[in-house]
Design an enzyme around this catalytic site. Structure first.
Site, PDB file in Angstrom:
ATOM      1  N   CYS A  58      -3.778   5.453  -3.393  1.00  0.00           N
ATOM      2  CA  CYS A  58      -4.497   4.514  -2.542  1.00  0.00           C
ATOM      3  C   CYS A  58      -4.329   3.126  -3.106  1.00  0.00           C
ATOM      4  O   CYS A  58      -4.306   2.963  -4.321  1.00  0.00           O
ATOM      5  CB  CYS A  58      -5.976   4.873  -2.481  1.00  0.00           C
ATOM      6  SG  CYS A  58      -6.273   6.314  -1.453  1.00  0.00           S
ATOM      7  N   PRO A  59      -4.157   2.158  -2.263  1.00  0.00           N
ATOM      8  CA  PRO A  59      -4.342   2.174  -0.812  1.00  0.00           C
ATOM      9  C   PRO A  59      -3.043   2.358  -0.024  1.00  0.00           C
ATOM     10  O   PRO A  59      -3.025   2.147   1.182  1.00  0.00           O
ATOM     11  CB  PRO A  59      -4.917   0.792  -0.527  1.00  0.00           C
ATOM     12  CG  PRO A  59      -4.200  -0.089  -1.505  1.00  0.00           C
ATOM     13  CD  PRO A  59      -4.044   0.767  -2.756  1.00  0.00           C
TER      14      PRO A  59
END
Length: 82
Positions: free
Chosen positions: A21-22
């Site tokens: 992430c992200p």
């Protein structure tokens, strides 16, 4: 093995496996930008944080999270573009 019975049909698929992430969400947002309204994107990710990210993104962006599922550390999301 993932039980795909009842999974929504999709127009485009993104494999974001192995990305932290992200990045899975950012790549999904880029793909959604190029899709027509109503198109469905299926995303596969392996980062557990993606669950929170995709649920929040759908709620805040107006895109519809049709389904999300997890099996053996693999997360799948179906997003319908607003």
């Amino acid at each position: 093995m993932v039980d795909m019975a009842g999974a929504p049909e999709h127009d485009v698929e993104l494999d974001a496996s192995g990305l932290s992430c992200p990045l899975p969400l950012l790549k999904a947002k880029l793909l959604l930008n190029g899709l027509a309204s109503g198109a469905v994107l299926r995303v596969t990710a392996t980062d557990p944080g993606s669950q929170r990210d995709f649920r929040s993104f759908a709620r805040l962006s107006g895109h519809e999270l049709l389904r999300d599922e997890e099996a053996d550390g693999v997360f799948r999301y179906w997003l319908r573009k607003a």
